[in-house]
Design an enzyme around this catalytic site. Sequence first.
Site, PDB file in Angstrom:
ATOM      1  CE  LYS A   8      -2.126  -0.926   3.862  1.00  0.00           C
ATOM      2  NZ  LYS A   8      -1.671  -2.275   4.231  1.00  0.00           N
ATOM      3  NE  ARG A  83      -4.724   0.467   8.672  1.00  0.00           N
ATOM      4  CZ  ARG A  83      -3.509  -0.033   8.511  1.00  0.00           C
ATOM      5  NH1 ARG A  83      -3.244  -1.254   8.874  1.00  0.00           N
ATOM      6  NH2 ARG A  83      -2.550   0.706   8.025  1.00  0.00           N
ATOM      7  NE  ARG A 128       6.368  -0.999   9.835  1.00  0.00           N
ATOM      8  CZ  ARG A 128       5.199  -0.940   9.211  1.00  0.00           C
ATOM      9  NH1 ARG A 128       5.107  -0.299   8.079  1.00  0.00           N
ATOM     10  NH2 ARG A 128       4.144  -1.517   9.723  1.00  0.00           N
TER      11      ARG A 128
HETATM   12  P1  ADP Z   1       0.701  -2.315   7.812  1.00  0.00           P
HETATM   13  O1  ADP Z   1      -0.510  -2.096   7.001  1.00  0.00           O
HETATM   14  O2  ADP Z   1       1.843  -2.846   7.004  1.00  0.00           O
HETATM   15  O3  ADP Z   1       0.453  -3.102   9.057  1.00  0.00           O
HETATM   16  P2  ADP Z   1       0.882   0.554   8.551  1.00  0.00           P
HETATM   17  O4  ADP Z   1       2.148   1.307   8.460  1.00  0.00           O
HETATM   18  O5  ADP Z   1      -0.196   0.949   7.620  1.00  0.00           O
HETATM   19  O6  ADP Z   1       1.288  -0.963   8.376  1.00  0.00           O
HETATM   20  O7  ADP Z   1       0.315   0.622  10.059  1.00  0.00           O
HETATM   21  C1  ADP Z   1       1.139   0.310  11.146  1.00  0.00           C
HETATM   22  C2  ADP Z   1       0.318   0.335  12.434  1.00  0.00           C
HETATM   23  O8  ADP Z   1      -0.231   1.651  12.655  1.00  0.00           O
HETATM   24  C3  ADP Z   1      -0.877  -0.606  12.463  1.00  0.00           C
HETATM   25  O9  ADP Z   1      -0.544  -1.924  12.801  1.00  0.00           O
HETATM   26  C4  ADP Z   1      -1.743   0.087  13.546  1.00  0.00           C
HETATM   27  O10 ADP Z   1      -1.257  -0.172  14.841  1.00  0.00           O
HETATM   28  C5  ADP Z   1      -1.514   1.562  13.251  1.00  0.00           C
HETATM   29  N1  ADP Z   1      -2.550   2.076  12.317  1.00  0.00           N
HETATM   30  C6  ADP Z   1      -2.330   2.507  11.040  1.00  0.00           C
HETATM   31  N2  ADP Z   1      -3.481   2.896  10.478  1.00  0.00           N
HETATM   32  C7  ADP Z   1      -4.465   2.691  11.383  1.00  0.00           C
HETATM   33  C8  ADP Z   1      -5.871   2.880  11.405  1.00  0.00           C
HETATM   34  N3  ADP Z   1      -6.541   3.365  10.340  1.00  0.00           N
HETATM   35  N4  ADP Z   1      -6.552   2.565  12.531  1.00  0.00           N
HETATM   36  C9  ADP Z   1      -5.919   2.094  13.608  1.00  0.00           C
HETATM   37  N5  ADP Z   1      -4.592   1.879  13.660  1.00  0.00           N
HETATM   38  C10 ADP Z   1      -3.867   2.171  12.577  1.00  0.00           C
END
Ligand code: ADP
Length: 186
Positions: A8, A83, A128
């Site tokens: 993404k 999400r 990460r």
């Molecule tokens: P990935 O999709 O690879 O897990 P992201 O960088 O998009 O990684 O997100 C990392 C973390 O940030 C998630 O595991 C969550 O803890 C938090 N996060 C990101 N976007 C959201 C969201 N829309 N709602 C809640 N938590 C979020």
Amino acid sequence: MGPPGAGKGTQAKFVAEHFKIPAISTGDIFRANVSHGTPLGIQAKRFMDAGEYVPDEVTNLMVRNRIDEPDAVNGFLLDGYPRTQAQVEELDGMIKFTGHQLDAVVVLTVDRDEIVSRLLQRAEVEGRADDTEDVVRRRQEVYAEETEPLIGIYRDRGILIEVDGMGEVDEVTQRVFDALDVVPES
Ligand code: ADP
């Protein structure tokens, strides 16, 4: 949309450049806050480290503030939001008053084995904190439980675009562009 490791963030940057709009990544914003030790970062960190979602109230407010910034006035791409069902509703509310509408929702589809190897590779390159095996597994579960069901909502609205996320990065980018270029702008 797409499971952790679907690509993404990588594709979001190309799409944003192509349409000259900002890519707003909730994960990146959270990580920036964690590394600067802000109150938001301190709050978010324990959820992220466990592979859980940050609570909706925190995430929603953060996105609301971000899309109010001047660079988002002509449109924006959201990466990693919404999400949860509550976030879908909140986003609808936010957009209503901007004169925009959600033009498209892109889902990147990938196979599980490929994803695991991508994430382990990313763990080596980017280091990460949430790319350890246990946390990755939990993030995949949370995605399946909370986020995958949202795909149906956008399919019913007729704005869902499913793109094969397998293959080289530039092949996937081309597929995303081809799919988005025919979407009418709001
Ligand atoms: P990935 O999709 O690879 O897990 P992201 O960088 O998009 O990684 O997100 C990392 C973390 O940030 C998630 O595991 C969550 O803890 C938090 N996060 C990101 N976007 C959201 C969201 N829309 N709602 C809640 N938590 C979020």
